[in-house]
Design a protein around this motif. Structure first.
Motif, PDB file in Angstrom:
ATOM      1  N   GLU A  39      -6.092  -2.937  -4.651  1.00 21.81           N
ATOM      2  CA  GLU A  39      -7.097  -3.221  -5.051  1.00 21.81           C
ATOM      3  C   GLU A  39      -7.381  -4.705  -4.907  1.00 21.81           C
ATOM      4  O   GLU A  39      -6.354  -5.532  -5.328  1.00 21.81           O
ATOM      5  CB  GLU A  39      -7.253  -2.825  -6.627  1.00 21.81           C
ATOM      6  CG  GLU A  39      -8.264  -3.456  -7.328  1.00 21.81           C
ATOM      7  CD  GLU A  39      -8.039  -3.587  -8.812  1.00 21.81           C
ATOM      8  OE1 GLU A  39      -7.332  -2.874  -9.444  1.00 21.81           O
ATOM      9  OE2 GLU A  39      -8.660  -4.547  -9.453  1.00 21.81           O
ATOM     10  N   ARG A  96      -0.178   4.622  -7.750  1.00 18.65           N
ATOM     11  CA  ARG A  96      -0.896   3.555  -8.372  1.00 18.65           C
ATOM     12  C   ARG A  96      -1.745   2.714  -7.088  1.00 18.65           C
ATOM     13  O   ARG A  96      -1.579   2.846  -6.037  1.00 18.65           O
ATOM     14  CB  ARG A  96       0.225   2.592  -8.866  1.00 18.65           C
ATOM     15  CG  ARG A  96       0.845   3.246  -9.715  1.00 18.65           C
ATOM     16  CD  ARG A  96       1.957   2.066 -10.457  1.00 18.65           C
ATOM     17  NE  ARG A  96       2.691   2.796 -11.355  1.00 18.65           N
ATOM     18  CZ  ARG A  96       3.425   2.345 -12.430  1.00 18.65           C
ATOM     19  NH1 ARG A  96       3.139   0.968 -13.009  1.00 18.65           N
ATOM     20  NH2 ARG A  96       4.271   3.113 -13.399  1.00 18.65           N
ATOM     21  N   LYS A  97      -2.498   1.835  -7.867  1.00 18.41           N
ATOM     22  CA  LYS A  97      -2.942   0.899  -6.721  1.00 18.41           C
ATOM     23  C   LYS A  97      -2.357  -0.592  -7.141  1.00 18.41           C
ATOM     24  O   LYS A  97      -2.135  -0.945  -8.124  1.00 18.41           O
ATOM     25  CB  LYS A  97      -4.608   0.743  -7.036  1.00 18.41           C
ATOM     26  CG  LYS A  97      -5.232   1.843  -6.537  1.00 18.41           C
ATOM     27  CD  LYS A  97      -6.691   1.494  -6.614  1.00 18.41           C
ATOM     28  CE  LYS A  97      -7.536   2.263  -5.563  1.00 18.41           C
ATOM     29  NZ  LYS A  97      -8.595   1.885  -5.033  1.00 18.41           N
ATOM     30  N   ASN A 146       0.780  -1.163   0.162  1.00 18.32           N
ATOM     31  CA  ASN A 146       0.223   0.021  -0.201  1.00 18.32           C
ATOM     32  C   ASN A 146       0.838   1.204   0.136  1.00 18.32           C
ATOM     33  O   ASN A 146       0.718   2.047  -0.990  1.00 18.32           O
ATOM     34  CB  ASN A 146      -0.870  -0.098   1.129  1.00 18.32           C
ATOM     35  CG  ASN A 146      -1.917   1.210   1.426  1.00 18.32           C
ATOM     36  OD1 ASN A 146      -2.855   1.504   0.649  1.00 18.32           O
ATOM     37  ND2 ASN A 146      -1.763   2.099   2.291  1.00 18.32           N
ATOM     38  N   LYS A 196      -5.789   2.452   0.896  1.00 10.26           N
ATOM     39  CA  LYS A 196      -6.171   3.431  -0.008  1.00 10.26           C
ATOM     40  C   LYS A 196      -5.605   2.909  -1.450  1.00 10.26           C
ATOM     41  O   LYS A 196      -6.224   3.178  -2.665  1.00 10.26           O
ATOM     42  CB  LYS A 196      -5.687   4.751   0.040  1.00 10.26           C
ATOM     43  CG  LYS A 196      -6.873   5.796   0.317  1.00 10.26           C
ATOM     44  CD  LYS A 196      -6.381   7.166   0.665  1.00 10.26           C
ATOM     45  CE  LYS A 196      -6.177   8.011  -0.701  1.00 10.26           C
ATOM     46  NZ  LYS A 196      -5.599   9.201  -0.308  1.00 10.26           N
ATOM     47  N   HIS A 197      -4.348   2.333  -1.437  1.00 16.33           N
ATOM     48  CA  HIS A 197      -3.649   1.833  -2.696  1.00 16.33           C
ATOM     49  C   HIS A 197      -3.558   0.528  -3.017  1.00 16.33           C
ATOM     50  O   HIS A 197      -2.665   0.150  -3.644  1.00 16.33           O
ATOM     51  CB  HIS A 197      -2.379   2.712  -2.427  1.00 16.33           C
ATOM     52  CG  HIS A 197      -2.297   4.024  -2.055  1.00 16.33           C
ATOM     53  ND1 HIS A 197      -2.990   5.169  -3.122  1.00 16.33           N
ATOM     54  CD2 HIS A 197      -2.063   4.634  -0.916  1.00 16.33           C
ATOM     55  CE1 HIS A 197      -2.600   6.403  -2.434  1.00 16.33           C
ATOM     56  NE2 HIS A 197      -2.431   5.850  -1.256  1.00 16.33           N
TER      57      HIS A 197
END
Ligand SMILES: Cc1ncc(COP(=O)(O)O)c(C=O)c1O
Length: 433
Positions: A192, A142-143, A134, A189-190
């Motif tokens: 997926e 980025r994710k 993360n 947040k980062h």
């Protein structure tokens, strides 16, 4: 499946006489059959009909650039376990965007490189790793696409050093904590959330453990699909191959008529065991085979140095050592060992087949019976395409072996034998000596 067979009395790889390769490139030399690898890939890729299957070749089994390129050309993704492997596939000109990155100890530099390369999934093994992903993804704007490796606590019934799906193994997140781990991930947040992954071990020769693991994890996969919209379920690798009587087992046409010591776990049986549970999930299925694709598709050629008649025991001393092929020393693994020139008129010889390394562990086979062979004659260690060269070392200051790939009537050197100059190239003497 493989394409090593005798033509007359000369052992061939596809249509190439292996003795010709040994003459040209010396020994020890690994030889890979491209057509065998391609056939194995196609067979596994089509073993789960009705499912969206992506094969991610587990490059740890054989990281040769030529082998990577072969699978890349077939449309495979890769299962990487280090930044070095990602770079190898890239150096081979492969598209790595359909690939995944596994391993319990991904470094910051490896994570950064993998994010830059745009890999399809990070297979996360712990919450600290998730936090690191993360953080780095955030810095890069980025994710990071992730799947947790879930440990289903299933006994794969394989060698202790290659079983990975038990609760006492270092791998993955225990199934009972998986939901919590995903909930935690959803707050980053980062990150997926993209999939779920299992891998229960290697050289698994029955369908039971695979079916048990998939059944245990399928309800979680369905839940994750509904809750987080995951795209995929990766089943890992582990499909085993036949090592004993490997030469006989390669001849598909008469396979079933022959009594053999080991029965292979066929891709079809594997598919039939897991596909029914997976069909209802509506997820892409990732397979991460290493050994199944390449083991039987490679041999190690070696030359007999001496036949030493010991006290009540014969020793056939060959020019390959456990630095070239460590599986027998490390896993008590069996490799069929056959002469390149077959001669039924010779008497049998029973001997320990050993290498030149100064350790008793440098023993490939004990009291093995094969045709009488002597100094200068050539042998093939069958089924050496997986975890062979990939695990080789320079122990005893022995240069790394050469690697050759065959297709049809052609063969090419794909990795030259290491020279002594190359072996010492990065070393220097300190100024204080
Ligand atoms: C995560 C993962 N996937 C795939 C593999 C490949 O296993 P195999 O060569 O038995 O197919 C391994 C092997 O250790 C692994 O750790």
């Amino acid at each position: 499946m493989h394409l090593f067979h005798y033509v007359g009395n000369a052992l061939h790889c596809e249509s190439v006489d292996l003795a010709a390769i040994a003459r040209l490139h010396g020994t020890p030399t690994y030889v890979y059959s491209a057509a065998s690898m391609e056939a194995n890939y196609r067979r596994l890729a089509t073993a789960l009909p009705g499912l969206d299957v992506r094969v991610c070749y587990a490059m740890k089994a054989n990281g040769s650039l030529a082998v990577a390129r072969l699978f890349g050309n077939l449309g495979a993704g890769f299962d990487f376990v280090s930044g070095g492997e990602i770079r190898r596939a890239q150096a081979a000109g492969c598209d790595v965007t359909g690939s995944v990155f596994a391993g319990v100890g991904k470094t910051e530099a490896e994570v950064r490189h993998a994010l830059e390369a745009g890999l399809y999934g990070f297979h996360v093994e712990s919450e600290p790793e998730l936090a690191r992903l993360n953080h780095i993804a955030g810095l890069m704007g980025r994710k990071a696409p992730v799947a947790f490796r879930v440990n289903p606590d299933v006994d794969a019934g394989t060698h202790a050093k290659i079983t990975t799906g038990r609760s006492e193994n270092k791998f993955g997140v225990p199934l009972q904590f998986a939901e919590q781990a995903y909930e935690a991930a959803s707050r980053f947040k980062h990150i997926e959330i993209r999939g779920v992954q299992i891998h229960i071990g290697s050289q698994i020769t029955s369908v039971g453990p695979f079916a048990a693991a998939v059944e245990k994890v399928a309800p979680l996969a369905a839940q994750l699909r509904d809750r987080f919209g995951i795209q995929y379920f990766s089943l890992g690798g582990g499909v085993g191959v036949v090592y004993q009587e490997a030469l006989a087992s390669g001849a598909q046409a008469w396979w079933d008529a022959r009594p053999v010591a080991e029965r292979p776990l066929t891709p079809e049986a594997y598919g039939a065991a897991v596909a029914p549970v997976l069909r209802g999930l509506g997820l892409r299925i990732l397979l991460e085979p290493g050994r199944f694709l390449v083991a039987n598709a490679g041999v190690l050629l070696s030359r007999v140095e001496y036949l030493k008649r010991g006290h009540g025991r014969n020793f056939l001393i060959v020019d390959a050592g456990f630095n070239d092929l460590v599986r027998p020393a490390m896993y008590e693994a069996y490799h069929e060992i056959v002469p390149l020139a077959r001669d039924a008129s010779r008497p049998a010889l029973t001997a320990d087949i050993v290498g030149p390394i100064c350790e008793s562990g440098d023993t490939f086979a004990k009291e093995r019976t094969l045709q009488q062979v002597g100094e200068g004659e050539l042998l093939a260690f069958m089924s050496a395409g997986a975890y062979g060269f990939a695990m080789a070392s320079r122990y005893n200051a022995r240069p790394l072996a050469a690697e050759v790939m065959v297709r049809g009537t052609s063969f090419e050197l794909v990795n030259a034998r290491e020279t002594y100059a190359q072996m010492f190239a990065n070393e220097k003497l300190p100024s204080f000596l």
